[in-house]
Design a protein around this motif. Structure first.
Motif, PDB file in Angstrom:
ATOM      1  N   GLY A 129     -19.196  18.453  15.833  1.00 11.93           N
ATOM      2  CA  GLY A 129     -18.676  19.273  14.749  1.00 11.93           C
ATOM      3  C   GLY A 129     -17.214  19.082  14.463  1.00 11.93           C
ATOM      4  N   GLU A 130     -16.628  18.000  14.953  1.00  9.64           N
ATOM      5  CA  GLU A 130     -15.221  17.721  14.683  1.00  9.64           C
ATOM      6  C   GLU A 130     -15.015  16.257  14.318  1.00  9.64           C
ATOM      7  N   CYS A 131     -14.011  16.039  13.464  1.00 11.07           N
ATOM      8  CA  CYS A 131     -13.463  14.699  13.252  1.00 11.07           C
ATOM      9  C   CYS A 131     -12.028  14.718  13.764  1.00 11.07           C
ATOM     10  N   THR A 190     -12.309   9.497  13.461  1.00  4.16           N
ATOM     11  CA  THR A 190     -13.545   9.378  14.242  1.00  4.16           C
ATOM     12  C   THR A 190     -14.360  10.652  14.102  1.00  4.16           C
ATOM     13  N   GLY A 191     -15.684  10.505  14.139  1.00  4.78           N
ATOM     14  CA  GLY A 191     -16.555  11.673  14.044  1.00  4.78           C
ATOM     15  C   GLY A 191     -17.834  11.479  14.824  1.00  4.78           C
ATOM     16  N   HIS A 217     -16.322  13.286  22.069  1.00  5.05           N
ATOM     17  CA  HIS A 217     -17.643  13.381  21.435  1.00  5.05           C
ATOM     18  C   HIS A 217     -18.286  11.998  21.338  1.00  5.05           C
ATOM     19  N   ASP A 218     -19.629  11.991  21.305  1.00  8.19           N
ATOM     20  CA  ASP A 218     -20.337  10.754  21.002  1.00  8.19           C
ATOM     21  C   ASP A 218     -19.916  10.318  19.600  1.00  8.19           C
ATOM     22  N   GLY A 227     -17.572  21.303  11.482  1.00  2.00           N
ATOM     23  CA  GLY A 227     -18.672  22.215  11.712  1.00  2.00           C
ATOM     24  C   GLY A 227     -20.038  21.565  11.628  1.00  2.00           C
ATOM     25  N   HIS A 228     -20.082  20.253  11.325  1.00  2.00           N
ATOM     26  CA  HIS A 228     -21.369  19.556  11.280  1.00  2.00           C
ATOM     27  C   HIS A 228     -21.309  18.281  12.119  1.00  2.00           C
ATOM     28  N   ASP A 229     -22.502  17.871  12.611  1.00  2.00           N
ATOM     29  CA  ASP A 229     -22.601  16.568  13.252  1.00  2.00           C
ATOM     30  C   ASP A 229     -22.270  15.514  12.200  1.00  2.00           C
ATOM     31  N   VAL A 230     -21.266  14.714  12.463  1.00  3.19           N
ATOM     32  CA  VAL A 230     -20.777  13.773  11.457  1.00  3.19           C
ATOM     33  C   VAL A 230     -21.566  12.473  11.540  1.00  3.19           C
TER      34      VAL A 230
END
Length: 329
Positions: free
Chosen positions: A106-108, A101-102, A83-84, A125-128
């Motif tokens: 939707g994942e860390c 990292t996040g 993920h970015d 479940g959310h953009d971190v």
């Protein structure tokens, strides 16, 4: 930008849109070396220690985090996050150094920095947009927040979610602190409010009506009173008593506040604020007075406190160092 020491020498690690990372000697202003490996913008840099070796963990838009040995400039691991990466924090789990990292998927992910292996995936479940770590009665936890109006509290030993904090706002900033032995989190975002949460119970303790979109939050102590300083786009910073939830005073910065840092200089609690107007202000938090106004000129992205209480300011093209209470290095 991140600041640390290598063999007693203060250094800064910087990165940006060109994918390159640079390591700078903060005493001389000279570049030690560059770190090449990312293929896109670098958005997050943190430092840590692995068995006495100072390291940096960097991440960005290429879907990878990289772990660098700051003594040699060599890459130790590549962490394939997929993920970015918008946020990274480091912590310790029972003697094992880890990174969390996040980003936008939707994942860390929780990584063992000794081995480079993924330990857990936290399905937020959310953009971190923000991650912090803390300790609840000996249990290491992470608090994550993003654009869905929730923060989540995770047990880093098990990878399980402990609480969901229904903030109701897009979370742009999170900090943790301790109020008389109670671990708390302060969250802020675009709705003009900050919220103070009891991390033991998951309950909201206070709502701080800032009235501005909150871009930055820091905590500090004034004569034994735990406080939070919040800043945003309305040209003001507000100082809040975290015991009572009341506003203590307002600092009229006059600029959109993008960055705040606090420190203690010779017994004086200070805050340094910076924003898009290219001004950096040093405030005495006890007397509510401006100690110094540092004319940076370019829009300020980050402010840090370096060795010997040097104020380090990052703009797009430059890093500028100021001696305590003024005097450009």
């Amino acid at each position: 930008m991140a600041i640390t020491e290598v063999a007693g020498e203060p250094i800064a690690i910087t990165g940006g849109t060109d994918s390159m990372l640079f390591v700078w000697d903060l005493r001389t202003g000279l570049r030690w070396y560059s770190l090449a490996g990312h293929s896109a913008m670098v958005a997050a840099i943190v430092t840590a220690d692995i068995d006495g070796t100072p390291i940096a963990v960097t991440g960005g838009a290429d879907g990878e985090c990289m772990v660098w040995d700051l003594r040699t400039g060599r890459r130790r691991w590549t962490l394939p996050t997929g993920h970015d990466v918008a946020a990274i924090v480091t912590a310790d789990i029972d003697g094992t150094p880890i990174a969390v990292t996040g980003g936008a998927d939707g994942e860390c992910m929780v990584w063992d920095l000794r081995t480079g292996r993924r330990r857990w995936t936290l399905p937020t479940g959310h953009d971190v947009a923000a991650i912090v770590t803390a300790d609840i009665d000996g249990t290491p936890i992470a608090v994550t927040g993003g654009a869905d109006g929730e923060c989540m509290v995770w047990d880093l030993r098990t990878g399980r979610r402990r609480w969901t904090l229904p903030t109701g706002h897009d979370v742009a900033a999170i900090v943790t602190a301790d109020i008389d032995g109670t671990p708390i989190a302060v969250t802020g975002g675009a709705d003009g409010e900050c919220m103070v949460w009891d991390l033991r119970t998951g309950r909201r303790r206070w709502t701080l009506p800032t009235g501005h979109d909150v871009a930055a939050i820091v905590t500090a102590d004034i004569d034994g009173t735990p406080i939070a300083v919040t800043g945003g786009a309305d040209g003001e910073c507000m100082v809040w008593d975290l015991r009572t939830g009341r506003r203590r005073w307002t600092l009229p910065t006059g600029h959109d506040v993008a960055a705040i840092v606090t420190a203690d200089i010779d017994g004086t609690p200070i805050a340094v604020t910076g924003g898009a107007d290219g001004e950096c202000m040093v405030w005495d938090l006890r007397r509510r007075t401006v100690l110094a106004n540092l004319p940076v000129l370019d829009p300020i992205q980050l402010v840090r406190i370096g060795c010997e209480c040097t104020i380090i300011v990052a703009t797009g093209p430059d890093i500028i160092g100021y001696r305590p209470l003024g005097g450009k290095l």
